[in-house]
Every structure is written in structure tokens, then in C-alpha cells.
Design a protein around this motif. Structure first.
Motif, PDB file in Angstrom:
ATOM      1  N   VAL A  14       2.115  12.188  -6.008  1.00  0.00           N
ATOM      2  CA  VAL A  14       1.033  11.242  -5.240  1.00  0.00           C
ATOM      3  C   VAL A  14      -0.153  11.028  -6.282  1.00  0.00           C
ATOM      4  O   VAL A  14      -0.618  11.888  -7.065  1.00  0.00           O
ATOM      5  CB  VAL A  14       0.404  12.167  -3.933  1.00  0.00           C
ATOM      6  N   ILE A  18      -5.510   9.245  -4.578  1.00  0.00           N
ATOM      7  CA  ILE A  18      -5.038   9.251  -3.166  1.00  0.00           C
ATOM      8  C   ILE A  18      -4.702  10.711  -2.679  1.00  0.00           C
ATOM      9  O   ILE A  18      -4.912  10.784  -1.503  1.00  0.00           O
ATOM     10  CB  ILE A  18      -3.671   8.506  -3.286  1.00  0.00           C
ATOM     11  N   ALA A 262       3.656   1.439  -0.064  1.00  0.00           N
ATOM     12  CA  ALA A 262       3.486   2.472  -0.710  1.00  0.00           C
ATOM     13  C   ALA A 262       4.666   3.380  -1.098  1.00  0.00           C
ATOM     14  O   ALA A 262       5.685   3.643  -0.240  1.00  0.00           O
ATOM     15  CB  ALA A 262       2.801   3.416   0.252  1.00  0.00           C
ATOM     16  N   ASP A 265       6.021   7.122   1.052  1.00  0.00           N
ATOM     17  CA  ASP A 265       6.023   6.571   2.497  1.00  0.00           C
ATOM     18  C   ASP A 265       7.020   6.692   3.199  1.00  0.00           C
ATOM     19  O   ASP A 265       8.244   6.267   2.496  1.00  0.00           O
ATOM     20  CB  ASP A 265       5.141   5.231   2.474  1.00  0.00           C
ATOM     21  N   ALA A 293       1.390   5.933  -4.076  1.00  0.00           N
ATOM     22  CA  ALA A 293       0.403   5.656  -2.809  1.00  0.00           C
ATOM     23  C   ALA A 293       1.074   6.282  -1.788  1.00  0.00           C
ATOM     24  O   ALA A 293       2.446   6.284  -1.681  1.00  0.00           O
ATOM     25  CB  ALA A 293       0.429   4.055  -3.012  1.00  0.00           C
ATOM     26  N   THR A 294       0.544   6.723  -0.798  1.00  0.00           N
ATOM     27  CA  THR A 294       0.834   7.250   0.605  1.00  0.00           C
ATOM     28  C   THR A 294       0.708   5.959   1.644  1.00  0.00           C
ATOM     29  O   THR A 294      -0.159   5.233   1.450  1.00  0.00           O
ATOM     30  CB  THR A 294       0.124   8.598   0.978  1.00  0.00           C
ATOM     31  N   PHE A 297      -2.903   4.185   2.359  1.00  0.00           N
ATOM     32  CA  PHE A 297      -3.773   4.385   1.137  1.00  0.00           C
ATOM     33  C   PHE A 297      -4.715   3.440   0.974  1.00  0.00           C
ATOM     34  O   PHE A 297      -5.841   3.583   0.183  1.00  0.00           O
ATOM     35  CB  PHE A 297      -2.651   4.530  -0.188  1.00  0.00           C
ATOM     36  N   SER A 304     -10.562   5.035  -4.639  1.00  0.00           N
ATOM     37  CA  SER A 304      -9.219   4.941  -5.389  1.00  0.00           C
ATOM     38  C   SER A 304      -9.060   3.341  -6.043  1.00  0.00           C
ATOM     39  O   SER A 304      -9.122   2.554  -5.461  1.00  0.00           O
ATOM     40  CB  SER A 304      -7.976   4.796  -4.153  1.00  0.00           C
ATOM     41  N   ALA A 307      -5.855   1.614  -4.584  1.00  0.00           N
ATOM     42  CA  ALA A 307      -6.291   0.897  -3.575  1.00  0.00           C
ATOM     43  C   ALA A 307      -6.926  -0.528  -3.881  1.00  0.00           C
ATOM     44  O   ALA A 307      -6.772  -1.555  -3.093  1.00  0.00           O
ATOM     45  CB  ALA A 307      -7.039   1.746  -2.372  1.00  0.00           C
TER      46      ALA A 307
END
Length: 327
Positions: A14, A18, A262, A265, A293-294, A297, A304, A307
Motif C-alpha cells: 500500500v 494511502i 485501485a 482492492d 491504492a486501496t 483512496f 495523497s 489520489a
């Protein structure tokens, strides 16, 4: 650093910024005793509180209007004054918030809507569609479709260009965005020019990314997602409905799509598959997979760079699609 925070911080796949966002959200929810066992109204209120810091700040709009669309509370953000002398109507996007059809609102997603408005130079409208499980499918979808119809029909009143509309959303909102376009296409009605699809929930089938990215370290869990699907429909058979699971639909003739995926995810595989299915159906597709990214995000935009990059990518794409539509 407590044990939970240490466990979250150990996931080196990750992105560090994030990761801090995920840790902060988990810590926020942890302030509520047994959050998952709270009655749903209390969980919703708690989620609004936890996410408040992530929706504040950001771009200042020239005007924000509170309104009603399709019987739902609505908000429209204008990056420039809509009634400036000689100003043409602006392109617009109807943005549908996520939350598994069960949670969140135009308040939790307010900053995200303002970011798109400012960066793309378009009006962004959002609605508080009816939430599940109190309102089962197709209630929310009906409201989204009617909101799009209203924006087109009454475009002059809202200062928007009826021929330069987009629809977009994240997670369940991305699902509703595609499903709304399917409904309009099947009814022979005009479609938006573009679909912005952020880490969407397109199919309830569990894929390898479910097992790989399950758990609080990655924001969205398998039990949580399965409960969201169950909340949305009246019975399991409805999960085969292509308006519920749009990845199973005939996707021909849908608007051009941008998919922001993401990497970390549980829905990542389904999003990649959706991009492939759209492309195979002849839909112009642009796909971005954001490494590290999750889920959710984009809400970390205040902290971030990743983002911010994703928002800039989408804004450029929206501006190109919608400005081109007006030429």
C-alpha cells in the motif's frame, strides 16, 4: 502505535500516504464501541463523523446550490458563476456516491465532487439516493435515471449544457452509473457523453483479488461487500439482473468510459474485467490502475499524491470528452 495500527502499517504494497489514510479511518471507526454491531442509523451517523475531516477543505466554488433532483436531496457545485453575463452553459457530471448502496451521502463525498468541478471546469451534481436495505433495487437506480433526465430536460435552469453531460461514481456509485446508462440505452433515450467509473462494484462473483486484498488493511472486506450486495436486492436471484450486476449486461453503445482502478482492492479484478468487456463491446475505454491504492483512496486527496494524480487524470479526460461534445 497499537497492535492494529502496527498490523495495518506492515502492508508494504500500500502506498505510504494511502496507508496513513487507511490507518486514520480505521482508528476513527475504532472510537465507536463495536461499530459493526451498531444499528444501521447509528453506523451511518458514525461514518459521516469519521469521514468529516476528509471532505473538508479543497476547492472553493463560485456557487453551490442545494436542490432536489428526482425527489432526492441534491447539491450542485459550480466552478464559475452560472449566471455570469454572456457565459455559456457548462458541461456537467452527475456524480453518484459510493457506500455499498447502504452508507454515505453527498456530504461524505462533497470534496470529491468539488475537486472534479474545479479540475475539469464543469458543474458537478450529486444526489442522496435512497439507501438499502430500507430501499431495495430498483429504487436507487430509478432515482439516478430520473436525476439524469431532469438535468437534461431542465438544463437551462441549472446552467448546464444538455449535450455535454457525464455520469460518474465510486464503488456502488459506479455500478449505478453504468446501470443508469443501460436503462437509458434500452429505453431509446439520450445517453451521457461519458462514464467516470472509480473502483466500481460491477459483479458479485468473488475473484482472486478478493482473497488477496481482504481485510481492514485494504479498506473493504469480503463480508462487508457481500453484505452490501445482499442489502441492495430483495433476493439472491436478483444478482443475475444485468441492471444489478452490469458486468453481465450487453454493454454495446454505452458512453466512453474511464475506469480508475485501485490495485489493492478486492474489486480490482472485476474492474479490469469490466474494462475488457466494455472494450470488447466497442466502447471507447481508458483504464488507469493506481499502484498501491486501496478502495476509497480518492477521498485521501488532502494527503495523497496518488489520489491527486487520479483526480487530474480523470479531470483531463472529462474536460476532453465534454468540451469536445460542445464543439
Amino acid at each position: 502505535m497499537d497492535a492494529t495500527t502496527e498490523a495495518l502499517a506492515e502492508h508494504d504494497d500500500v502506498d505510504p500516504e494511502i496507508r496513513r489514510f487507511v490507518i486514520a479511518l480505521n482508528h476513527g471507526y475504532g472510537q465507536f464501541s463495536d461499530f459493526d454491531a451498531l444499528p444501521l442509523p447509528e453506523r451511518r451517523a458514525a461514518a459521516e463523523t469519521v469521514r468529516e475531516q476528509w471532505r473538508t477543505g479543497g476547492p472553493v466554488m463560485a456557487e453551490t446550490r442545494e436542490a432536489t433532483l428526482a425527489g432526492c436531496r441534491a447539491r450542485l457545485h459550480y466552478p464559475v458563476a452560472p449566471d455570469a453575463a454572456g457565459s455559456p452553459p457548462l458541461p456537467a457530471m452527475l456524480y453518484i456516491h459510493g457506500g455499498g448502496w447502504t452508507m454515505f451521502s453527498i456530504d461524505t463525498h462533497d470534496r470529491l465532487m468539488r475537486e472534479y468541478a474545479a479540475r475539469a471546469g464543469i458543474v458537478v451534481a450529486g444526489i442522496d439516493y435512497s439507501l438499502s436495505p430500507e430501499a431495495k433495487y430498483p429504487t436507487a437506480l430509478d432515482e439516478v435515471v430520473e436525476a439524469l433526465r431532469t438535468l437534461r430536460r431542465d438544463a437551462a435552469a441549472y446552467g448546464v449544457d444538455a449535450d455535454a453531460l457525464a455520469i460518474g461514481g465510486d464503488s456502488a456509485g459506479a455500478n449505478l452509473s453504468v446501470a443508469a446508462c443501460l436503462r437509458l440505452r434500452d429505453a431509446g433515450e439520450p445517453l451521457p457523453r461519458a462514464m467516470l467509473l472509480n473502483y466500481g462494484a460491477f459483479d458479485p462473483v468473488e475473484t482472486p483479488s478478493y482473497a488477496r486484498y481482504d481485510g481492514p488493511a485494504y479498506m473493504l472486506t469480503i463480508p462487508e461487500m457481500n453484505q452490501f450486495w445482499a442489502n441492495y436486492v430483495s433476493d439472491a436471484a436478483a444478482l443475475n439482473d444485468p441492471y444489478v450486476a452490469p458486468a453481465r449486461a450487453n454493454l454495446a453503445e454505452l458512453p466512453a468510459a474511464l475506469l480508475a482502478i485501485a490495485e489493492c482492492d478486492i474489486l480490482a479484478d472485476a474492474n479490469r474485467a469490466m474494462a475488457s468487456r466494455l472494450e470488447a463491446a466497442g466502447v471507447p475505454v481508458e483504464m488507469h490502475v493506481y499502484s498501491g491504492a486501496t478502495h476509497s483512496f480518492l477521498e485521501a486527496v488532502s494527503v495523497s499524491g496518488l489520489a491527486n494524480q487520479a483526480l487530474d487524470d480523470a479531470a483531463r479526460w472529462l474536460a476532453d470528452r465534454l468540451t469536445g461534445a460542445r464543439a
